[in-house]
Design an enzyme around this catalytic site. Structure first.
Site, PDB file in Angstrom:
ATOM      1  N   ALA A  65       0.850  -1.190   0.000  1.00 51.14           N
ATOM      2  CA  ALA A  65       0.000   0.000   0.000  1.00 51.14           C
ATOM      3  C   ALA A  65       0.886   1.240   0.000  1.00 51.14           C
ATOM      4  O   ALA A  65       2.074   1.176   0.327  1.00 51.14           O
ATOM      5  CB  ALA A  65      -0.914  -0.017   1.217  1.00 51.14           C
ATOM      6  N   GLY A 109       0.746  -5.171   1.103  1.00 56.53           N
ATOM      7  CA  GLY A 109      -0.499  -5.291   0.340  1.00 56.53           C
ATOM      8  C   GLY A 109      -0.297  -5.998  -0.993  1.00 56.53           C
ATOM      9  O   GLY A 109      -1.242  -6.577  -1.529  1.00 56.53           O
ATOM     10  N   GLU A 112      -0.514  -9.544  -0.133  1.00 49.85           N
ATOM     11  CA  GLU A 112      -1.916  -9.800   0.222  1.00 49.85           C
ATOM     12  C   GLU A 112      -2.806  -9.830  -1.012  1.00 49.85           C
ATOM     13  O   GLU A 112      -3.741 -10.645  -1.103  1.00 49.85           O
ATOM     14  CB  GLU A 112      -2.385  -8.741   1.229  1.00 49.85           C
ATOM     15  CG  GLU A 112      -1.642  -8.886   2.552  1.00 49.85           C
ATOM     16  CD  GLU A 112      -1.849  -7.735   3.518  1.00 49.85           C
ATOM     17  OE1 GLU A 112      -1.983  -7.991   4.720  1.00 49.85           O
ATOM     18  OE2 GLU A 112      -1.872  -6.571   3.075  1.00 49.85           O
ATOM     19  N   GLU A 132       5.344  -5.125   7.054  1.00 47.34           N
ATOM     20  CA  GLU A 132       4.654  -4.050   7.784  1.00 47.34           C
ATOM     21  C   GLU A 132       5.254  -3.800   9.158  1.00 47.34           C
ATOM     22  O   GLU A 132       5.284  -2.661   9.637  1.00 47.34           O
ATOM     23  CB  GLU A 132       3.151  -4.375   7.928  1.00 47.34           C
ATOM     24  CG  GLU A 132       2.358  -4.246   6.640  1.00 47.34           C
ATOM     25  CD  GLU A 132       2.303  -5.520   5.815  1.00 47.34           C
ATOM     26  OE1 GLU A 132       3.176  -6.406   5.995  1.00 47.34           O
ATOM     27  OE2 GLU A 132       1.381  -5.639   4.981  1.00 47.34           O
TER      28      GLU A 132
HETATM   29  N1  DAK Z   1       4.543   3.153  -1.005  1.00 49.10           N
HETATM   30  C1  DAK Z   1       4.924   4.348  -1.524  1.00 49.10           C
HETATM   31  N2  DAK Z   1       6.101   4.535  -2.178  1.00 49.10           N
HETATM   32  C2  DAK Z   1       6.886   3.450  -2.312  1.00 49.10           C
HETATM   33  C3  DAK Z   1       6.545   2.174  -1.805  1.00 49.10           C
HETATM   34  C4  DAK Z   1       5.287   2.049  -1.135  1.00 49.10           C
HETATM   35  N3  DAK Z   1       4.847   0.889  -0.636  1.00 49.10           N
HETATM   36  N4  DAK Z   1       7.541   1.323  -2.089  1.00 49.10           N
HETATM   37  C5  DAK Z   1       8.466   2.041  -2.751  1.00 49.10           C
HETATM   38  N5  DAK Z   1       8.083   3.318  -2.878  1.00 49.10           N
HETATM   39  C6  DAK Z   1       8.780   4.417  -3.553  1.00 49.10           C
HETATM   40  C7  DAK Z   1      10.026   4.836  -2.764  1.00 49.10           C
HETATM   41  O1  DAK Z   1       9.690   5.712  -1.723  1.00 49.10           O
HETATM   42  C8  DAK Z   1      10.833   5.498  -3.854  1.00 49.10           C
HETATM   43  O2  DAK Z   1      10.282   6.745  -4.109  1.00 49.10           O
HETATM   44  P1  DAK Z   1      11.226   8.000  -4.560  1.00 49.10           P
HETATM   45  O3  DAK Z   1      12.212   8.152  -3.460  1.00 49.10           O
HETATM   46  O4  DAK Z   1      11.849   7.554  -5.863  1.00 49.10           O
HETATM   47  O5  DAK Z   1      10.263   9.127  -4.698  1.00 49.10           O
HETATM   48  C9  DAK Z   1      10.538   4.637  -5.066  1.00 49.10           C
HETATM   49  O6  DAK Z   1       9.290   3.967  -4.789  1.00 49.10           O
HETATM   50  C10 DAK Z   1      11.611   3.576  -5.282  1.00 49.10           C
HETATM   51  O7  DAK Z   1      11.763   2.864  -4.070  1.00 49.10           O
HETATM   52  P2  DAK Z   1      13.194   2.474  -3.487  1.00 49.10           P
HETATM   53  O8  DAK Z   1      14.205   3.522  -3.782  1.00 49.10           O
HETATM   54  O9  DAK Z   1      12.999   2.089  -2.066  1.00 49.10           O
HETATM   55  O10 DAK Z   1      13.537   1.197  -4.397  1.00 49.10           O
HETATM   56  P3  DAK Z   1      14.478  -0.027  -4.052  1.00 49.10           P
HETATM   57  O11 DAK Z   1      14.592  -0.791  -5.309  1.00 49.10           O
HETATM   58  O12 DAK Z   1      15.727   0.438  -3.352  1.00 49.10           O
HETATM   59  O13 DAK Z   1      13.686  -0.914  -2.970  1.00 49.10           O
HETATM   60  C11 DAK Z   1      11.719  -2.035  -2.094  1.00 49.10           C
HETATM   61  C12 DAK Z   1      12.532  -1.590  -3.352  1.00 49.10           C
HETATM   62  C13 DAK Z   1      10.410  -2.625  -2.593  1.00 49.10           C
HETATM   63  C14 DAK Z   1      12.512  -3.102  -1.346  1.00 49.10           C
HETATM   64  C15 DAK Z   1      11.507  -0.806  -1.169  1.00 49.10           C
HETATM   65  O14 DAK Z   1      10.982   0.267  -1.966  1.00 49.10           O
HETATM   66  C16 DAK Z   1      10.564  -1.071  -0.054  1.00 49.10           C
HETATM   67  O15 DAK Z   1      10.918  -1.693   0.961  1.00 49.10           O
HETATM   68  N6  DAK Z   1       9.315  -0.585  -0.186  1.00 49.10           N
HETATM   69  C17 DAK Z   1       8.314  -0.633   0.876  1.00 49.10           C
HETATM   70  C18 DAK Z   1       7.758  -2.021   1.015  1.00 49.10           C
HETATM   71  C19 DAK Z   1       6.749  -2.104   2.165  1.00 49.10           C
HETATM   72  O16 DAK Z   1       7.065  -1.770   3.301  1.00 49.10           O
HETATM   73  N7  DAK Z   1       5.523  -2.528   1.859  1.00 49.10           N
HETATM   74  C20 DAK Z   1       4.443  -2.610   2.839  1.00 49.10           C
HETATM   75  C21 DAK Z   1       3.660  -1.317   2.901  1.00 49.10           C
HETATM   76  S1  DAK Z   1       2.323  -1.412   4.082  1.00 49.10           S
HETATM   77  C22 DAK Z   1      -5.348  -2.690   3.758  1.00 49.10           C
HETATM   78  C23 DAK Z   1      -4.843  -2.967   2.523  1.00 49.10           C
HETATM   79  C24 DAK Z   1      -3.496  -3.038   2.301  1.00 49.10           C
HETATM   80  C25 DAK Z   1      -2.636  -2.763   3.317  1.00 49.10           C
HETATM   81  C26 DAK Z   1      -3.111  -2.470   4.589  1.00 49.10           C
HETATM   82  C27 DAK Z   1      -4.467  -2.424   4.822  1.00 49.10           C
HETATM   83  N8  DAK Z   1      -6.716  -2.635   4.010  1.00 49.10           N
HETATM   84  C28 DAK Z   1      -7.610  -3.272   2.993  1.00 49.10           C
HETATM   85  C29 DAK Z   1      -7.278  -2.251   5.254  1.00 49.10           C
HETATM   86  C30 DAK Z   1      -1.214  -2.803   3.016  1.00 49.10           C
HETATM   87  C31 DAK Z   1      -0.237  -2.240   3.772  1.00 49.10           C
HETATM   88  C32 DAK Z   1       1.121  -2.228   3.198  1.00 49.10           C
HETATM   89  O17 DAK Z   1       1.355  -2.766   2.140  1.00 49.10           O
END
Ligand code: DAK
Length: 258
Positions: A65, A109, A112, A132
């Site tokens: 997300a 997400g 998921e 998360e």
């Molecule tokens: N959201 C927003 N921006 C994101 C992102 C995300 N999830 N993932 C990456 N980005 C953005 C980065 O901020 C960066 O932006 P800029 O700096 O270029 O502006 C760009 O994408 C490139 O990312 P990285 O520089 O980090 O790229 P890398 O190749 O170094 O790393 C990575 C890739 C995937 C390992 C890393 O970006 C990463 O760890 N991303 C976050 C992954 C994460 O934590 N995902 C979980 C998020 S929480 C629900 C439904 C869904 C959910 C909850 C509730 N309901 C139905 C109630 C879901 C929650 C989640 O998913």
């Protein structure tokens, strides 16, 4: 004009839906999920489509997300507006089969979303995870519920408590996914599986999906009863007559989807 962020193309009776948000990591913004829901609702309403392949970019199915959108949220807003829950719920009520074809990251997400699909196949470079906990939150779209059902308690606890991602080979070994293929062969293989499903009678496809899904929601006795009722109901279909006649006459069935 705004670029579409979900692309749909038809391959016979199989729709190929691609998340293409502009960021190759496909953060699942509200707008992206809205666009996905709209695409899926069009597919549900189209009797010519029997199955869908859902995929992302070469780098990510989806990296979760949108953290930018979530970061400033407070409890009152998240709860009262049912933020990010609102549109996701439509995706678990789809009646036609959905095949996830995963390359790269399927995180949070994204993992998921893959688990909401009926079949998951992945490229060797895929990574599945629920990171998360590293953001100070718990999974919110089924990570703590679907992952243990698919992969077992120990693997789910490991993934959700450490936040570390599983490579495709481990995801295959624990039953989270059905198949691992070379990255270049991913879409072709997903479409092949889709076509194999899609050649069957649509009401029977839908009934099979309903019955398997029911196994996660009911006791064995209730699930078996549900299956028995669907089995009996199947004899009301023209396609039951056609399927069995075709077998006995040693020819390919020509299903009419009723
Ligand atoms: N959201 C927003 N921006 C994101 C992102 C995300 N999830 N993932 C990456 N980005 C953005 C980065 O901020 C960066 O932006 P800029 O700096 O270029 O502006 C760009 O994408 C490139 O990312 P990285 O520089 O980090 O790229 P890398 O190749 O170094 O790393 C990575 C890739 C995937 C390992 C890393 O970006 C990463 O760890 N991303 C976050 C992954 C994460 O934590 N995902 C979980 C998020 S929480 C629900 C439904 C869904 C959910 C909850 C509730 N309901 C139905 C109630 C879901 C929650 C989640 O998913």
């Amino acid at each position: 004009m705004e670029q579409p962020i979900v692309h749909t193309e038809l391959h016979g009776r199989v729709a190929l839906v691609r998340l293409a948000s502009g960021n190759p990591l496909n953060p699942l913004t509200d707008a992206l999920i809205d666009a996905l829901v709209s695409a899926m609702q069009r597919i549900e309403a189209d009797p010519a489509v029997h199955a869908t392949v859902l995929t992302g970019s070469d780098k990510a199915f989806a990296a979760g997300a949108d953290i930018v959108g979530m970061a400033p949220l407070d409890y009152a807003t998240a709860f009262s507006e049912d933020l990010i829950g609102r549109n996701w719920d439509h995706l678990r009520r789809l009646r036609k089969p959905l095949i996830a074809a995963v390359r790269g990251y399927a995180l949070g997400g994204g993992c998921e979303l893959a688990m909401m699909c009926d079949i998951v196949i992945a490229a060797r470079d895929a990574l599945f995870g629920q990171p998360e906990i590293k953001l100070g939150i718990v999974p919110g779209a089924g990570g703590t519920q679907r992952l243990p059902r698919a992969a077992g308690k120990s693997t789910a606890m490991l993934a959700c408590l450490t936040g570390e991602a599983l490579p495709a080979s481990d995801a295959l070994a624990c039953g989270l996914i059905s198949k691992v293929v070379e990255p270049d062969a991913l879409i072709e293989e997903a479409l092949r599986i889709g076509q194999q499903i899609a050649r069957h009678s649509l009401p029977v496809i839908v009934a099979v999906k309903e019955a398997v899904d029911r196994s996660f929601e009911s006791s064995l006795a209730e699930g078996l009863l549900f299956e028995r009722r669907l089995f009996h109901a199947g004899f009301s279909l023209a396609d039951q007559k056609e399927g069995m006649a075709a077998f006995l006459e040693r020819r390919t069935a020509r299903f009419v989807n009723r």
